[in-house]
Scaffold this active site. Structure first.
Site, mmCIF file in Angstrom:
data_model
loop_
_atom_site.group_PDB
_atom_site.id
_atom_site.type_symbol
_atom_site.label_atom_id
_atom_site.label_comp_id
_atom_site.label_asym_id
_atom_site.label_seq_id
_atom_site.Cartn_x
_atom_site.Cartn_y
_atom_site.Cartn_z
ATOM 1 N N HIS A 374 -3.436 -13.255 11.001
ATOM 2 C CA HIS A 374 -3.362 -14.722 11.005
ATOM 3 C C HIS A 374 -4.072 -15.371 9.828
ATOM 4 O O HIS A 374 -4.220 -16.594 9.821
ATOM 5 C CB HIS A 374 -3.963 -15.290 12.292
ATOM 6 N N LYS A 565 -6.771 -31.203 13.150
ATOM 7 C CA LYS A 565 -6.885 -29.743 13.112
ATOM 8 C C LYS A 565 -8.356 -29.422 12.909
ATOM 9 O O LYS A 565 -9.165 -30.326 12.682
ATOM 10 C CB LYS A 565 -6.040 -29.132 11.994
ATOM 11 N N ARG A 566 -8.750 -28.139 12.995
ATOM 12 C CA ARG A 566 -10.132 -27.794 12.698
ATOM 13 C C ARG A 566 -10.487 -28.294 11.303
ATOM 14 O O ARG A 566 -9.643 -28.336 10.415
ATOM 15 C CB ARG A 566 -10.314 -26.271 12.787
ATOM 16 N N THR A 673 0.573 -24.788 13.255
ATOM 17 C CA THR A 673 1.472 -25.016 14.383
ATOM 18 C C THR A 673 1.471 -26.499 14.745
ATOM 19 O O THR A 673 2.443 -26.999 15.311
ATOM 20 C CB THR A 673 1.050 -24.186 15.609
ATOM 21 N N LYS A 677 4.430 -29.317 16.000
ATOM 22 C CA LYS A 677 4.313 -30.266 17.123
ATOM 23 C C LYS A 677 4.606 -31.690 16.652
ATOM 24 O O LYS A 677 5.294 -32.450 17.334
ATOM 25 C CB LYS A 677 2.913 -30.181 17.741
HETATM 26 N N1 GPU Z 1 -6.062 -19.075 12.809
HETATM 27 BR BR1 GPU Z 1 -7.736 -15.653 11.574
HETATM 28 C C1 GPU Z 1 -7.002 -19.574 13.688
HETATM 29 O O1 GPU Z 1 -6.779 -20.603 14.323
HETATM 30 N N2 GPU Z 1 -8.186 -18.928 13.851
HETATM 31 C C2 GPU Z 1 -8.454 -17.754 13.243
HETATM 32 O O2 GPU Z 1 -9.527 -17.176 13.426
HETATM 33 C C3 GPU Z 1 -7.449 -17.233 12.380
HETATM 34 C C4 GPU Z 1 -6.289 -17.902 12.160
HETATM 35 C C5 GPU Z 1 -4.784 -19.797 12.673
HETATM 36 C C6 GPU Z 1 -4.285 -20.042 11.268
HETATM 37 O O3 GPU Z 1 -5.271 -20.712 10.516
HETATM 38 C C7 GPU Z 1 -3.042 -20.921 11.349
HETATM 39 O O4 GPU Z 1 -2.486 -21.102 10.080
HETATM 40 C C8 GPU Z 1 -2.019 -20.273 12.277
HETATM 41 O O5 GPU Z 1 -0.963 -21.167 12.508
HETATM 42 C C9 GPU Z 1 -2.649 -19.908 13.607
HETATM 43 O O6 GPU Z 1 -3.794 -19.100 13.417
HETATM 44 C C10 GPU Z 1 -1.701 -19.150 14.509
HETATM 45 O O7 GPU Z 1 -1.100 -18.102 13.839
#
Ligand code: GPU
Length: 839
Positions: A374, A565-566, A673, A677
């Protein structure tokens, strides 16, 4: 099989209180639960009593489907997907379960007849925040789609006692408040105190040769902890499938207490107990930032060991004796590297505890696991110092050495003499302080590896997993993320759901591609007017929330531009701030300027230890303070920071957006994501060619997407030639002015030091290339304002965006995983015609 129903009772129970669905039955069951579960007369019941009574009423209807699903899977020995994830960010259950049961309207009416308002009861639910952001929320969307597609599946994770912290804003700064989500109980879970598994930590190993001449290793742990299962049913949309989410809580092992007690060390025993329970106490609030803490590795190993032991238990339950077909019964997806230790743990269970030969165990292990990556961010790639790892998991370290040696032997055959490649591929990082690289362990131990958007999967093959790609290209694929239309449309945007369903029927909820049938309506003026009025009502609701919660009045007629978002530097919330200050300067320069009224809305949490992210929150609030109170702006510009952004708040925010801000530096956002949405709810996107933005733009058409910024290739070129951000600032008067204004203390009561870290970093280093993208972003935003003035054009683009979002359903994503990686088929669940109690 004998029936549990006493003789004389009717055996055809079509409308009993626990499964019936008529309004009358629901009302009676609800009052019954208020009395017998909450122990309340209506006169003295609190809103929370009512919420819980309703939750139990709904849960009964879930249980009927859940128990029958489990029974069917057992009887048919169904192949099962196990989704291993350290995070499941579910969001509130009640509304979603009502939607999926098809009972939302009936329950709304039953509550109305009881003198209650369903919406108010829904608001009572405290969401289980067992995740940080996108990764955890993806796991939740996937659980919804697995059940909806009738795929046998189990989600395995951790039952954190404290989820992601609640965020308050004080004096513009983020303050973290502990999230006591279990305070009022959790009606959606069923504890299984008899389902207990033991997990070992620390200690040492020794080996011997057994009486059959086999080499055996014994692990004598320093500590044993037990995992207790907590089960939550996950219901599919309008199907009888209800899958299992099994979360583990850590507990002290009873016998350990006694041991210490007998030696007189009572307090030692109590401390031991507390230490054991600490393992599942709290979710680490870091998002894509490694925090090599021992407790985190303990959490990871704890839930993976429980999950794998549980799978073996289930496998044996269905009559299988040896484990040679384990991979035929289960396919296990690793949600990033957090559960990667599973590879070594399954090897240990098979080899040490079930006496399987190494080669066979390794075959089974690799056929069992698949790994989803991810992120490409180097600081997010998990690695554990060898000494820490070895002291906690001594046996696993040996197993990893063995896996690594055999793996590197094979690489040597393929690339003789290429020592550099061996060093790069090794599971052990030997440069400087030695580490276990979890992504390498996951890659070696899996038969499939995927990224989460087309661009991300390509970059994965070119960067962090390049050597693995060259070695085994056939393992790699892309699985672009998706979101569930049930929570992110039907539940959160009833107005738009109704409008769409009126025109094209309700098929789209399960087959999101059907939204295409809206395309012809993009030219329909009547439909467009209704479309606009739904959006306007959603904006009015959000405006009311903002007034209550933040005390700022915003105009629902203004353009709602939203970035939630974060908070992370690569996500570039501060680039949005630079544009806002630019607009502000334009208004100051030309007070009569005819500018589209705009409301900028931010939301998101910063990791508590991430100083720059917290400073960005302070910057947003400081800029908001000045702009919102400057009479010269005359309400043409408002800035709002919504505290405590979470799933519940997301459900309010996405439906109310006109413009979705997806402005990460190209190459850094794996997928995103939230972008999906927003677009699904009719917002237009201003975005870079990053993550899934690329595919969203492809689907909706370039003419319906506001694109800006450098591409990955252009940025690579920029860095190759030596990126000098100060040149961008010095050659762009407005950019320089905006940076200087922040630095001058204009937004910080004259304090020139406060925001210096941000401004200086941008001038001197600018790792995420804000300055290189600034002008393009500002220009693009002006285009947005132009188009927004033509409401007919804007609405048409909005309708076309929604019509073309079919690809981004998590149902599509899950179908791809099922076909390409998991090789599982749906299993129909039929409810017994007679009684729920007759097995
Ligand atoms: N993502 Br690695 C997180 O939310 N936390 C993590 O620790 C890691 C990845 C996110 C990605 O930043 C985002 O781009 C992606 O859509 C999401 O995971 C799901 O795949």
């Amino acid at each position: 099989m004998t029936s549990l129903i006493p003789p004389g009772c009717p055996t055809v129970l079509t409308e009993d209180d626990r499964t019936g669905t008529s309004i009358e039955t629901l009302r009676r069951a609800f009052m019954d639960n208020l009395f017998f579960i909450q122990g309340r007369f209506p006169e003295v019941a609190t809103k929370n009593d009512y919420y819980l009574a309703l939750a139990y009423t709904v849960r009964d209807r879930l249980l009927l489907r859940w128990l029958n699903s489990a029974k069917t899977y057992r009887d048919q020995e169904s192949r099962t997907v196990c989704y291993l994830s350290a995070e499941f960010l579910l969001g509130p259950h009640l509304g979603n379960n009502l939607i999926n049961l098809g009972l939302y309207e009936a329950v709304e009416e039953a509550m109305r007849q009881t003198g209650l308002n369903l919406k108010e009861l829904l608001d009572q639910e405290e969401e289980p925040g067992l995740g940080n952001g996108g990764l955890g929320r993806l796991a939740a969307c996937y659980m919804d789609s697995l059940a909806t597609l009738e795929i046998p599946a189990i989600g395995y994770g951790i039952r954190y006692e404290y989820g992601i912290f609640d965020q308050e804003i004080r004096d513009g700064w983020q303050v973290e408040i502990t999230d006591k989500w279990l305070r009022y109980g959790n009606p959606w879970e069923i504890p299984r105190p008899e389902l207990i598994l033991q997990v070992k930590f620390g200690g040492h190993t020794y080996s011997y040769t057994d009486d059959q001449g086999r080499y055996r290793v014994v692990w004598e742990p320093h500590q044993v902890i037990q995992g207790v299962a907590y089960d939550t049913p996950i219901l599919g949309y309008k199907v009888n499938t209800a899958n299992l989410l099994r979360l583990w809580r850590a507990e002290a092992v009873e016998s350990f207490d006694f041991q210490a007690f007998n030696t007189g060390d009572y307090y030692g025993a109590v401390n031991q107990k507390i230490a054991s329970e600490n393992i599942t106490k709290v979710l680490y609030p870091n998002d894509e930032q490694l925090q090599g803490k021992e407790l985190r590795l303990m959490q990871q190993y704890f839930f993976c060991s429980c999950a794998l032991q549980d799978m073996i238990r289930l496998y044996k339950q269905s009559g299988n004796k040896d484990l040679s077909r384990f991979h035929e019964k289960f396919t296990v997806q690793l949600n990033d590297t957090h559960p990667a230790i599973s590879v070594a743990e399954l090897m240990r269970l098979l080899v040490d505890e079930h006496l399987m030969p190494w080669e066979q165990a390794w075959d089974i292990t690799r056929q069992t696991f698949a790994y989803t990556n991810h992120t490409l961010l180097p600081e997010a790639l998990e690695k554990w110092p060898l000494d820490l790892f070895g002291s906690l998991l001594p046996r696993h370290l040996q197993i990893i050495y063995e896996i690594n040696q055999r793996f590197l032997d094979q690489v040597r055959l393929q690339y003789p003499g290429d020592n550099d490649r061996l060093r790069r591929l090794s599971i052990i990082d030997e440069s400087g302080c030695r580490y276990v690289r979890m992504a390498h362990l996951a890659a070696v131990g899996s038969h499939a590896i995927n990224g989460v958007a087309a661009l991300h999967s390509e970059l994965l093959k070119q960067t962090v997993l390049k050597d693995f790609y060259e070695l085994t290209p056939q393992k790699f694929s892309n699985k672009t993320n998706g979101v569930t239309p049930r929570r992110w449309m039907v539940l959160s945007n009833p107005g738009l759901t109704r409008l769409i369903t009126e025109r094209i029927g309700e098929d789209w909820v399960k087959h999101l591609d059907q939204l295409r049938r809206l395309e012809p309506l993009a030219e329909d003026r009547d439909f467009a007017a209704q479309w606009r009025s739904v959006k306007h009502e959603n904006k009015e609701r959000l405006a009311a929330y903002i007034r209550d919660r933040v005390g700022v009045t915003v105009d629902p007629h203004s353009l709602f531009s939203i970035l939630v978002k974060r908070i992370h530097e690569y996500k570039r919330q501060h680039l949005c701030v630079l544009n806002i200050i630019t607009l502000y300067q334009m208004l100051k320069d030309n007070p009569q300027l005819d500018m589209v009224p705009q409301t900028f809305i931010f939301g998101g949490k910063a990791a508590p230890g991430y100083y720059m992210a917290k400073l960005i929150i302070k910057l947003i609030n400081s800029v908001a303070d000045v702009i919102n109170h400057d009479p010269a702006v005359r309400d043409r510009l408002k800035v709002v920071f919504l505290p405590d952004y979470n799933v519940t708040l997301g459900q309010r925010v996405y439906p109310a957006a006109d413009l979705s801000q997806q402005i990460s530096t190209a190459g850094y956002e794996a997928s995103g994501t939230g972008n999906m949405k927003f677009a699904l709810n009719g917002a237009l996107t201003i975005g870079t060619l990053d993550g899934a933005n690329v595919e969203i733009r492809e689907e909706v058409g370039a003419e319906n997407f506001f694109l800006f910024g450098n591409t990955v290739e252009q940025l690579q070129e920029l860095w190759r030639n030596g990126y000098r951000p100060w040149e961008f600032a010095n050659s762009n008067p407005m950019l320089k002015r905006v940076l200087d204004l922040i630095g001058s203390g204009y937004f910080s009561h004259g304090d020139t030091a406060l925001f210096r870290p941000i401004v200086e970093h941008l001038w001197q280093n600018d790792r995420y290339c804000l300055l290189a993208d600034y002008q393009s972003y500002v220009d693009c935003h002006q285009q947005v304002l132009q188009v927004y003035q033509d409401q007919a054009q804007w609405t048409k683009m909005s309708i076309l965006n929604v019509a073309r979002m079919g690809k981004f359903s998590s149902d599509r994503a899950i179908r791809e995983y099922c076909q390409d990686i998991w090789h599982v088929e749906p299993v129909k669940i039929v409810l017994p015609a007679t009684s729920y109690m007759t097995p």
